[in-house]
Scaffold this active site. Structure first.
Site, PDB file in Angstrom:
ATOM      1  N   TYR A 176       0.843  -1.207   0.000  1.00 56.97           N
ATOM      2  CA  TYR A 176       0.000   0.000   0.000  1.00 56.97           C
ATOM      3  C   TYR A 176       0.883   1.263   0.000  1.00 56.97           C
ATOM      4  O   TYR A 176       2.045   1.223   0.411  1.00 56.97           O
ATOM      5  CB  TYR A 176      -0.904  -0.045   1.247  1.00 56.97           C
ATOM      6  CG  TYR A 176      -1.782   1.165   1.407  1.00 56.97           C
ATOM      7  CD1 TYR A 176      -2.805   1.427   0.496  1.00 56.97           C
ATOM      8  CD2 TYR A 176      -1.588   2.061   2.462  1.00 56.97           C
ATOM      9  CE1 TYR A 176      -3.592   2.551   0.635  1.00 56.97           C
ATOM     10  CE2 TYR A 176      -2.387   3.181   2.607  1.00 56.97           C
ATOM     11  CZ  TYR A 176      -3.389   3.433   1.694  1.00 56.97           C
ATOM     12  OH  TYR A 176      -4.167   4.544   1.819  1.00 56.97           O
ATOM     13  N   THR A 178       1.437   3.856   1.764  1.00 53.77           N
ATOM     14  CA  THR A 178       2.213   4.367   2.901  1.00 53.77           C
ATOM     15  C   THR A 178       3.096   3.302   3.547  1.00 53.77           C
ATOM     16  O   THR A 178       3.795   3.592   4.522  1.00 53.77           O
ATOM     17  CB  THR A 178       1.274   4.912   4.001  1.00 53.77           C
ATOM     18  OG1 THR A 178       0.433   3.847   4.444  1.00 53.77           O
ATOM     19  CG2 THR A 178       0.429   6.051   3.472  1.00 53.77           C
ATOM     20  N   LYS A 179       3.094   2.091   3.031  1.00 57.14           N
ATOM     21  CA  LYS A 179       3.933   1.045   3.632  1.00 57.14           C
ATOM     22  C   LYS A 179       5.403   1.275   3.247  1.00 57.14           C
ATOM     23  O   LYS A 179       5.704   2.086   2.381  1.00 57.14           O
ATOM     24  CB  LYS A 179       3.444  -0.338   3.195  1.00 57.14           C
ATOM     25  CG  LYS A 179       2.015  -0.650   3.696  1.00 57.14           C
ATOM     26  CD  LYS A 179       1.977  -0.937   5.197  1.00 57.14           C
ATOM     27  CE  LYS A 179       0.616  -0.723   5.825  1.00 57.14           C
ATOM     28  NZ  LYS A 179      -0.413  -1.692   5.512  1.00 57.14           N
ATOM     29  N   ASN A 180       6.313   0.530   3.872  1.00 55.58           N
ATOM     30  CA  ASN A 180       7.745   0.826   3.696  1.00 55.58           C
ATOM     31  C   ASN A 180       8.221   0.662   2.256  1.00 55.58           C
ATOM     32  O   ASN A 180       9.163   1.312   1.834  1.00 55.58           O
ATOM     33  CB  ASN A 180       8.588  -0.054   4.616  1.00 55.58           C
ATOM     34  CG  ASN A 180       8.508   0.411   6.062  1.00 55.58           C
ATOM     35  OD1 ASN A 180       7.567   1.114   6.431  1.00 55.58           O
ATOM     36  ND2 ASN A 180       9.486   0.037   6.872  1.00 55.58           N
ATOM     37  N   VAL A 181       7.586  -0.251   1.524  1.00 56.42           N
ATOM     38  CA  VAL A 181       7.840  -0.429   0.094  1.00 56.42           C
ATOM     39  C   VAL A 181       6.473  -0.430  -0.564  1.00 56.42           C
ATOM     40  O   VAL A 181       5.556  -1.072  -0.058  1.00 56.42           O
ATOM     41  CB  VAL A 181       8.536  -1.779  -0.177  1.00 56.42           C
ATOM     42  CG1 VAL A 181       8.629  -2.030  -1.671  1.00 56.42           C
ATOM     43  CG2 VAL A 181       9.915  -1.803   0.456  1.00 56.42           C
TER      44      VAL A 181
END
Ligand code: PLP
Length: 356
Positions: A176, A178-181
């Protein structure tokens, strides 16, 4: 304003998307296969199966393991609701174990206390980018013959005793925005098991191995190559992303003195999806959030209402009590820690938090 989350999208991601658009091959294809291969290598597993979201990854993983009505799955209530919904999607029963106040992750002793003959799986949620106590959870799983379905949605690249999350059982990740990747929207399942890999691929695509021959019911949980291409470009950045998040978190841990700062558990390489402080006891969180926001420091509350207290689950779960989870939900504030937070930003964040 220093935003609580901001995706890092560079020239490589833009060019990769343009190449896919120009190729005319937009659906799941070569870029998806490339992303899967890169992701499997990152997690040190044989197979990675891309999906349309982290939620879809969790749903497919549970289905592939045959978890369904009558089965209990033990997880955390201090999580994004998708962990719990995926268990409900397959008709199984979510059973909540309380968490550890230092790590916000499942407390293995609490997990042990809710195991019953119906327990089929443990779903550890590696919250905020830190692995659960996988040594203790694996020991429990072995002793009681339970599956491990990891909700690693927030923890790509995190390690426990050197081993990457997603390789302790069947791993589920979110890509998603805003996730880290990120791929914008997307997800990934990781496994060493050939049979689970095959089942996941079928469930992702209407139960089909050979085109238009359907061996089971399935879904359309595919990712597009437009999204996958973004992910392939991001794979080259993961090490830098993690290093920058770790730098930012270390800086804040060293300089924030006014509140409870987050803990790194023994043996864990934390990848800091969120940097989460606590205002203990009777301190006024709303007031603190307002003060930080007015000073230009973005904040997030993950999560204000634990899953077992969500209105739509009350009929089913109204008797569940999780004192640590309930306290954490009232005390936490997450601060910006993502790779686009600069040194100046860090200094402002620290200065403002220290006035609380
Ligand atoms: C983001 C997230 C999910 C769901 O992922 P989506 O890609 O948004 O569907 C599940 N569990 C946790 C812990 C998450 O943070």
């Amino acid at each position: 304003m220093i935003y609580i989350a901001k995706p890092y999208i560079g020239e490589d991601e833009k060019q990769a998307v343009l190449r896919v658009l120009e190729s005319g091959m937009l659906a799941q294809g070569k870029q998806t296969a490339e992303l899967e291969a890169r992701f499997a290598a990152l997690c040190g597993v044989k197979h990675a199966i891309a999906t349309s979201s982290g939620t879809a990854a969790l749903h497919v993983a549970l289905l592939a393991h045959g978890i369904g009505p009558g089965d209990e799955v033990i997880t955390s209530s201090f999580t994004f609701i998708a962990s719990v919904n995926s268990i409900l999607f397959v008709g199984a029963t979510p059973v909540f174990a309380d968490i550890d106040s230092q790590t916000f992750n499942l407390d293995p002793a609490q997990v042990a206390s809710v195991i019953t003959p119906r327990t089929k799986a443990i779903m550890p949620v590696h919250l905020f980018g830190q692995a659960c106590d996988m040594g203790a959870l694996q020991a429990l799983a072995e002793k009681h013959n339970l599956l491990i379905i990891e909700d690693a949605c927030q923890a790509v690249g995190a390690r426990y005793n050197g081993q990457v999350v997603g390789s302790f059982g069947t791993g589920c990740f979110s890509l998603y925005a805003t996730k880290n990747v990120t791929t914008g929207e997307g997800g990934m399942i990781t496994t060493d098991d050939d049979d689970i890999d095959e089942k996941c691929r079928m469930i992702r695509q209407h139960g089909m191995k050979r085109r238009y021959y359907h061996e089971m019911i399935g879904y359309n949980y595919r990712i597009s190559d437009i999204h996958a291409a973004i992910g392939v470009a991001q794979m080259d950045r993961i090490a830098d992303f993690i290093a920058k998040r770790q730098y930012n978190a270390t800086y804040m841990n060293e300089h924030i003195t006014s509140v409870i700062t987050p803990t790194i558990a023994a043996g864990c390489d934390h990848v800091w999806h969120q940097y989460t402080i606590r205002l203990d006891g009777d301190r006024d969180r709303d007031q603190a959030v307002q003060q930080l926001n007015e000073a230009g420091v973005g904040t997030g509350i993950f999560y204000p209402v634990p899953a077992h207290q969500q209105p739509y689950l009350q009929e089913m779960l109204s008797t569940v009590q999780l004192p640590v989870t309930e306290r954490m939900a009232k005390e936490v504030i997450s601060l910006p820690v993502h790779p686009l937070v600069s040194q100046d930003d860090l200094e402002l964040i620290v200065e403002q938090v220290n006035t609380l």
